[in-house]
Design a protein around this motif. Structure first.
Motif, PDB file in Angstrom:
ATOM      1  N   ILE A  17       0.824  -1.209   0.000  1.00 41.60           N
ATOM      2  CA  ILE A  17       0.000   0.000   0.000  1.00 41.60           C
ATOM      3  C   ILE A  17       0.862   1.265   0.000  1.00 41.60           C
ATOM      4  N   ASN A  18       2.042   1.192   0.612  1.00 40.55           N
ATOM      5  CA  ASN A  18       2.933   2.355   0.607  1.00 40.55           C
ATOM      6  C   ASN A  18       3.497   2.644  -0.776  1.00 40.55           C
ATOM      7  N   GLU A  19       3.587   1.607  -1.595  1.00 40.20           N
ATOM      8  CA  GLU A  19       4.273   1.733  -2.886  1.00 40.20           C
ATOM      9  C   GLU A  19       3.350   2.070  -4.058  1.00 40.20           C
ATOM     10  N   VAL A  20       2.051   1.833  -3.915  1.00 46.10           N
ATOM     11  CA  VAL A  20       1.145   1.994  -5.056  1.00 46.10           C
ATOM     12  C   VAL A  20       0.529   3.384  -5.101  1.00 46.10           C
ATOM     13  N   GLU A  21       0.086   3.763  -6.285  1.00 48.18           N
ATOM     14  CA  GLU A  21      -0.562   5.055  -6.499  1.00 48.18           C
ATOM     15  C   GLU A  21      -2.075   4.875  -6.451  1.00 48.18           C
ATOM     16  N   ILE A  22      -2.654   5.175  -5.312  1.00 47.92           N
ATOM     17  CA  ILE A  22      -4.111   5.199  -5.177  1.00 47.92           C
ATOM     18  C   ILE A  22      -4.471   6.481  -4.438  1.00 47.92           C
ATOM     19  N   SER A  23      -5.749   6.806  -4.377  1.00 48.73           N
ATOM     20  CA  SER A  23      -6.155   8.059  -3.735  1.00 48.73           C
ATOM     21  C   SER A  23      -5.754   8.062  -2.264  1.00 48.73           C
ATOM     22  N   GLU A  24      -5.517   9.265  -1.749  1.00 49.23           N
ATOM     23  CA  GLU A  24      -5.157   9.396  -0.332  1.00 49.23           C
ATOM     24  C   GLU A  24      -6.257   8.846   0.564  1.00 49.23           C
TER      25      GLU A  24
END
Length: 277
Positions: A177-184
């Motif tokens: 989860i720290n590495e992926v680009e998803i909404s804040e």
């Protein structure tokens, strides 16, 4: 510090149970959490898992069990429900979330000759965590935004059916989860639930501290998310209650006991009084 820690875990619990409710298709949103202890002559001191008040004015008790329920355990759950119903004086439903590997739980027990206690049972083994994760990864790899439901499903992954050793999988998911680009917003919904994963399922102190450091969030997000959670809860029946108070501050007789109770639970859960404009 202890007060802030307690506040964080109340928020973690609310977000986690909100995820569970979305996955189960339960419509009413959560207003707040109730005091989980149950006292009675028979039970002495019992601790429920997650008793929550819904927007509709009734309670739901969520109980989690990792081993099959026998007659004694199911009867104890009934005692929780009965004692809690007497305490809060409002209708109460119970949902049992079982993480057992093989479905062996007793699902009902006779209370009277004509009535059985049969709470709603849900088995997390019915959810394939590997498939859920692969679907989410596929969306991310193809630059497709994940949905709220994706985020909520991700939030309960360690409790679903999966091939990897649970502790190893939790480690992988926390770093992922720290590495992926998803909404804040989605990232922090998941991170809040990851705090619960670590405290519930990681027994190694050093590993637990390492993962909490990985999960770490900016402090002001907690306050922002908490307020958003309350604002989303203060609608329908609750907003009508608040409006009545705002317009008739000197006429509390128009308020029902349910209105007052909803206000008290919100105030106790997150420290916000909906009766104050």
């Amino acid at each position: 510090m202890a007060q802030e820690y307690d506040k964080l875990f109340k928020l973690v619990a609310l977000v986690f149970i909100n995820a569970i409710m979305r996955i189960l298709g339960l419509k009413p949103g959560i207003v707040g959490m109730e005091f989980p202890e149950v006292f009675s002559q028979d039970l002495e001191r019992g601790i429920m898992d997650f008793p929550v008040l819904t927007k509709m004015g009734y309670y739901i008790i969520f109980e989690f069990h990792s081993s099959p329920l026998d007659e004694a355990k199911l009867l104890r759950n009934f005692q929780y429900l009965a004692n809690f119903r007497v305490r809060v004086k409002f209708p109460v439903a119970m949902h049992i979330m079982s993480t057992e590997k093989i479905k062996k739980s007793l699902k009902s027990i006779a209370i009277t000759p004509d009535w059985d206690f049969a709470p709603d049972f849900h088995f997390t083994i019915d959810l394939n965590g590997d498939e859920i994760l692969n679907s989410i990864k596929s969306k991310i790899e193809n630059n497709i935004d994940i949905t709220d439901d994706d985020a909520y499903l991700f939030s309960i992954l360690p409790f679903t059916k999966h091939e990897k050793y649970t502790v190893d999988w939790i480690c992988e998911l926390c770093y992922f989860i720290n590495e992926v680009e998803i909404s804040e917003e989605h990232k922090y919904i998941i991170k809040l639930c990851q705090i619960l994963w670590v405290h519930a399922l990681i027994k190694d102190k050093n590993l637990s501290e390492e993962l909490i450091d990985v999960i770490k969030m900016r402090s002001n997000f907690i306050q922002e998310y908490e307020r958003n959670l309350v604002e989303s809860a203060v609608d329908d029946t609750i907003s009508a209650t608040a409006e009545l108070i705002f317009n008739n501050k000197d006429n509390s007789k128009k308020l029902t006991s349910q209105d007052m109770h909803i206000r008290d639970v919100i105030l106790k859960t997150v420290g916000i009084d909906i009766f104050k404009k």
